[in-house]
Design a protein around this motif. Sequence first.
Motif, PDB file in Angstrom:
ATOM      1  N   LEU A  49       0.837  -1.208   0.000  1.00 29.05           N
ATOM      2  CA  LEU A  49       0.000   0.000   0.000  1.00 29.05           C
ATOM      3  C   LEU A  49       0.871   1.257   0.000  1.00 29.05           C
ATOM      4  CD1 LEU A  49      -2.919  -0.728   2.517  1.00 29.05           C
ATOM      5  CD2 LEU A  49      -2.822  -1.133   0.059  1.00 29.05           C
ATOM      6  N   LEU A  50       1.954   1.231   0.725  1.00 28.31           N
ATOM      7  CA  LEU A  50       2.833   2.396   0.789  1.00 28.31           C
ATOM      8  C   LEU A  50       3.539   2.665  -0.538  1.00 28.31           C
ATOM      9  CD1 LEU A  50       4.386   1.818   4.326  1.00 28.31           C
ATOM     10  CD2 LEU A  50       2.749   3.593   3.687  1.00 28.31           C
ATOM     11  N   ALA A  77      -0.334   4.425  -8.736  1.00 27.32           N
ATOM     12  CA  ALA A  77      -1.360   4.589  -9.774  1.00 27.32           C
ATOM     13  C   ALA A  77      -2.755   4.510  -9.165  1.00 27.32           C
ATOM     14  CB  ALA A  77      -1.203   3.517 -10.847  1.00 27.32           C
ATOM     15  N   PRO A  78      -3.682   5.382  -9.584  1.00 28.07           N
ATOM     16  CA  PRO A  78      -5.043   5.381  -9.029  1.00 28.07           C
ATOM     17  C   PRO A  78      -5.771   4.058  -9.211  1.00 28.07           C
ATOM     18  CG  PRO A  78      -4.632   7.382 -10.293  1.00 28.07           C
ATOM     19  CD  PRO A  78      -3.478   6.468 -10.548  1.00 28.07           C
ATOM     20  N   GLY A  79      -5.445   3.311 -10.257  1.00 26.35           N
ATOM     21  CA  GLY A  79      -6.171   2.074 -10.545  1.00 26.35           C
ATOM     22  C   GLY A  79      -5.732   0.882  -9.723  1.00 26.35           C
ATOM     23  N   GLU A 102      -4.719   2.975  11.486  1.00 26.66           N
ATOM     24  CA  GLU A 102      -5.520   3.510  10.393  1.00 26.66           C
ATOM     25  C   GLU A 102      -6.015   2.356   9.536  1.00 26.66           C
ATOM     26  OE1 GLU A 102      -2.960   6.088   8.162  1.00 26.66           O
ATOM     27  OE2 GLU A 102      -1.658   4.468   7.475  1.00 26.66           O
ATOM     28  N   LEU A 103      -6.995   2.633   8.686  1.00 26.04           N
ATOM     29  CA  LEU A 103      -7.519   1.620   7.782  1.00 26.04           C
ATOM     30  C   LEU A 103      -6.697   1.569   6.502  1.00 26.04           C
ATOM     31  CD1 LEU A 103     -11.318   2.424   8.203  1.00 26.04           C
ATOM     32  CD2 LEU A 103     -10.090   0.458   9.149  1.00 26.04           C
ATOM     33  N   PRO A 104      -6.743   0.449   5.782  1.00 28.01           N
ATOM     34  CA  PRO A 104      -5.975   0.374   4.525  1.00 28.01           C
ATOM     35  C   PRO A 104      -6.289   1.512   3.560  1.00 28.01           C
ATOM     36  CG  PRO A 104      -6.758  -1.799   5.145  1.00 28.01           C
ATOM     37  CD  PRO A 104      -7.384  -0.841   6.097  1.00 28.01           C
ATOM     38  N   ARG A 163      -3.751   4.247   1.808  1.00 30.68           N
ATOM     39  CA  ARG A 163      -3.738   4.461   0.353  1.00 30.68           C
ATOM     40  C   ARG A 163      -3.957   5.938   0.022  1.00 30.68           C
ATOM     41  NH1 ARG A 163      -5.414   1.968  -4.505  1.00 30.68           N
ATOM     42  NH2 ARG A 163      -5.054   3.512  -6.118  1.00 30.68           N
ATOM     43  N   ARG A 164      -4.901   6.544   0.703  1.00 26.16           N
ATOM     44  CA  ARG A 164      -5.222   7.955   0.435  1.00 26.16           C
ATOM     45  C   ARG A 164      -4.038   8.842   0.834  1.00 26.16           C
ATOM     46  NH1 ARG A 164      -9.307   8.604   3.842  1.00 26.16           N
ATOM     47  NH2 ARG A 164     -10.705   7.509   2.408  1.00 26.16           N
ATOM     48  N   ARG A 165      -3.383   8.499   1.961  1.00 26.32           N
ATOM     49  CA  ARG A 165      -2.276   9.317   2.433  1.00 26.32           C
ATOM     50  C   ARG A 165      -1.096   9.303   1.467  1.00 26.32           C
ATOM     51  NH1 ARG A 165       1.557   7.550   5.802  1.00 26.32           N
ATOM     52  NH2 ARG A 165       0.307   5.753   6.452  1.00 26.32           N
TER      53      ARG A 165
END
Length: 308
Positions: A262-263, A267-269, A297-299, A303-305
């Motif tokens: 995740l870190l 890519a957005p997809g 935090e949640l996955p 991802r958003r961070r």
Amino acid sequence: MIHHQTIATDDVDELFSWSQGWDFEIAQLSPGALGYHSELVMLPGVTLRWERWGQRLRNSHLNHSSNVSIGLLIAAERAPVWQGVEVNTGQALVFGSVEQEYVSPEGMRSLNIEIARELLATWGLAAPAGGLVDVEPAAMRRLLAACRQASALPPGDSTPANSRIAQVLRERIVARLVEALGGVDPAAATDIRTATQQRRFTLVKEAERAALACNREIDSERLASELHVSWRTLHRAVKEWAGVGPQAYFQLLRLHRFRRQLLLFRAPGESITAAAHALGFENMGRLSSLYRSYFGELPRQTRRRVSD
């Protein structure tokens, strides 16, 4: 000249990111904030790192530098485990060109001593291979006393007097370290494990590789069968190593690998669900709950961070 620095983090993936010339792979084995705290004392050619560990960690360290790095256990309620051997306060762990793996317990306090290559050469020492070394108790006390004396001094500017003090303390620490290691080149550190300890640790490593290569839910009985050992043998080896059973241990290794993926998402997809399924996590609800208990935090928040 003496410098002091404080480092603290609750993020296992940030741990040791400030160190140069090392490879680290670290997995947190107990939930909650990491609670890592380190007080650094830096002299010319010598760095002392007084560390406090909040959670139980599985550590893999490989030193690519030519420096000698020595780890000393100060205190722990439960013994750390180095590659199948319980470590006590009368031993030193030499980090070198050979990968060193160990599990550090909750609440452990330790001291890491790093000595620059140039200073090693003046003492006729080579870059180390690494390993666990037994230390004579009186020599250990003298080494710790020298390190505490240096750590008690306040930071100083680069006046001739302060430079002389730093040089004297540096030489004293190195002399005490050489004495503690028995006057033997740390490059010659040998394996002190019994044949049984070596077999059990080898089994743990084989099981780790098999569990991480599998993309289905972990079944420790099936895993034991694939490794041609009994479930009891596998359970004992993993429990002695990590403090938890095979099911929980391999799930936590997968959890940290999932977080590292995740870190690295850019890519957005890229799909969180696809990454989870590739590592054998089938229930996203349970995964999210476990993830939050370890990383706060949640996955999707991770991802958003990293995407922002």
